[in-house]
Design an enzyme around this catalytic site. Structure first.
Site, PDB file in Angstrom:
ATOM      1  N   VAL A  47       0.833  -1.197   0.000  1.00 26.95           N
ATOM      2  CA  VAL A  47       0.000   0.000   0.000  1.00 26.95           C
ATOM      3  C   VAL A  47       0.873   1.254   0.000  1.00 26.95           C
ATOM      4  CG1 VAL A  47      -1.781   1.290   1.280  1.00 26.95           C
ATOM      5  CG2 VAL A  47      -1.908  -1.197   1.140  1.00 26.95           C
ATOM      6  N   CYS A  48       1.990   1.218   0.707  1.00 25.53           N
ATOM      7  CA  CYS A  48       2.861   2.387   0.863  1.00 25.53           C
ATOM      8  C   CYS A  48       3.265   3.026  -0.472  1.00 25.53           C
ATOM      9  CB  CYS A  48       4.090   2.035   1.693  1.00 25.53           C
ATOM     10  SG  CYS A  48       3.690   1.464   3.354  1.00 25.53           S
ATOM     11  N   PRO A  49       3.735   2.258  -1.463  1.00 28.16           N
ATOM     12  CA  PRO A  49       4.120   2.921  -2.702  1.00 28.16           C
ATOM     13  C   PRO A  49       2.942   3.560  -3.433  1.00 28.16           C
ATOM     14  CG  PRO A  49       4.319   0.536  -2.936  1.00 28.16           C
ATOM     15  CD  PRO A  49       4.050   0.826  -1.487  1.00 28.16           C
ATOM     16  N   LEU A  52       2.532   6.967  -1.557  1.00 32.15           N
ATOM     17  CA  LEU A  52       3.640   7.886  -1.838  1.00 32.15           C
ATOM     18  C   LEU A  52       3.639   8.310  -3.303  1.00 32.15           C
ATOM     19  CD1 LEU A  52       6.388   6.220   0.356  1.00 32.15           C
ATOM     20  CD2 LEU A  52       5.149   8.332   0.826  1.00 32.15           C
TER      21      LEU A  52
END
Length: 188
Positions: A47-49, A52
């Site tokens: 999920v993080c990429p 970002l």
């Protein structure tokens, strides 16, 4: 958990990866302008990429609003560089990627998951005086939206410059605001 709203950010000093360089970021760098501190669990995840990358795609809009973004995870600045070099999505990032390997910053913002050594998805909007004006914390599986964040920053900036005015639900720039008064009680 006590509220962080209107609290002054705590002093910190950390290393970050920013525009191909390792730089030092401190709490003083956040002052004098609007800032977003955007916590996420870890580099090289799922999920993080997406989050970002979404911020990177809207970064120019934030800059036009006078806002700097600081992404923070408990990874080191070295890992941020490796991720930046390895991922086409993360290569788009032009804002500082702050390393918090000790978890001190994450703890100061009350987003640290002690058992896992990572931060929750925490978003903090900080005014030029260094006060937290917005705090939003998500569970690890719930991604955030840069467009929603832009609207919230716009509302915070509006309220900061228009004393006595408040922004109702789903407010957008140019929409009507409210001036709280006895006359409005029970009429909205």
């Amino acid at each position: 958990m006590s509220s962080l709203i209107n609290a002054q950010i705590k002093p910190f000093k950390a290393e970050a990866y920013h525009n191909g360089q390792f730089v030092t970021v401190t709490d003083n760098d956040l002052k004098g302008k609007w800032a977003i501190v955007f916590f996420y669990p870890a580099d090289f995840t799922f999920v993080c990429p997406t989050e970002l990358g979404d911020l990177a795609d809207h970064y120019e809009e934030f800059k036009k609003m006078g806002v700097e973004i600081y992404s923070v995870s408990t990874d080191t600045h070295f890992v941020h560089k490796a991720w930046h070099d390895a991922s086409d999505t993360i290569k788009k990032i032009q804002f500082p990627m702050v390393g918090d390997p000790t978890g001190r910053i994450s703890r100061d913002f009350n987003v640290m998951i002690e058992e896992e050594g990572v931060a929750l998805r925490g978003t903090f909007v900080i005014n030029p005086e260094g006060q937290i004006k917005l705090c939003e914390i998500h569970d690890l599986g719930i991604g955030r939206s840069a467009k929603e964040l832009i609207r919230k920053v716009q509302a915070a900036q509006y309220v900061a410059t228009h004393k006595g005015q408040v922004c109702p639900a789903s407010w957008q720039p140019g929409s009507e605001t409210l001036a709280p008064s006895l006359d409005l009680v029970g009429k909205i």
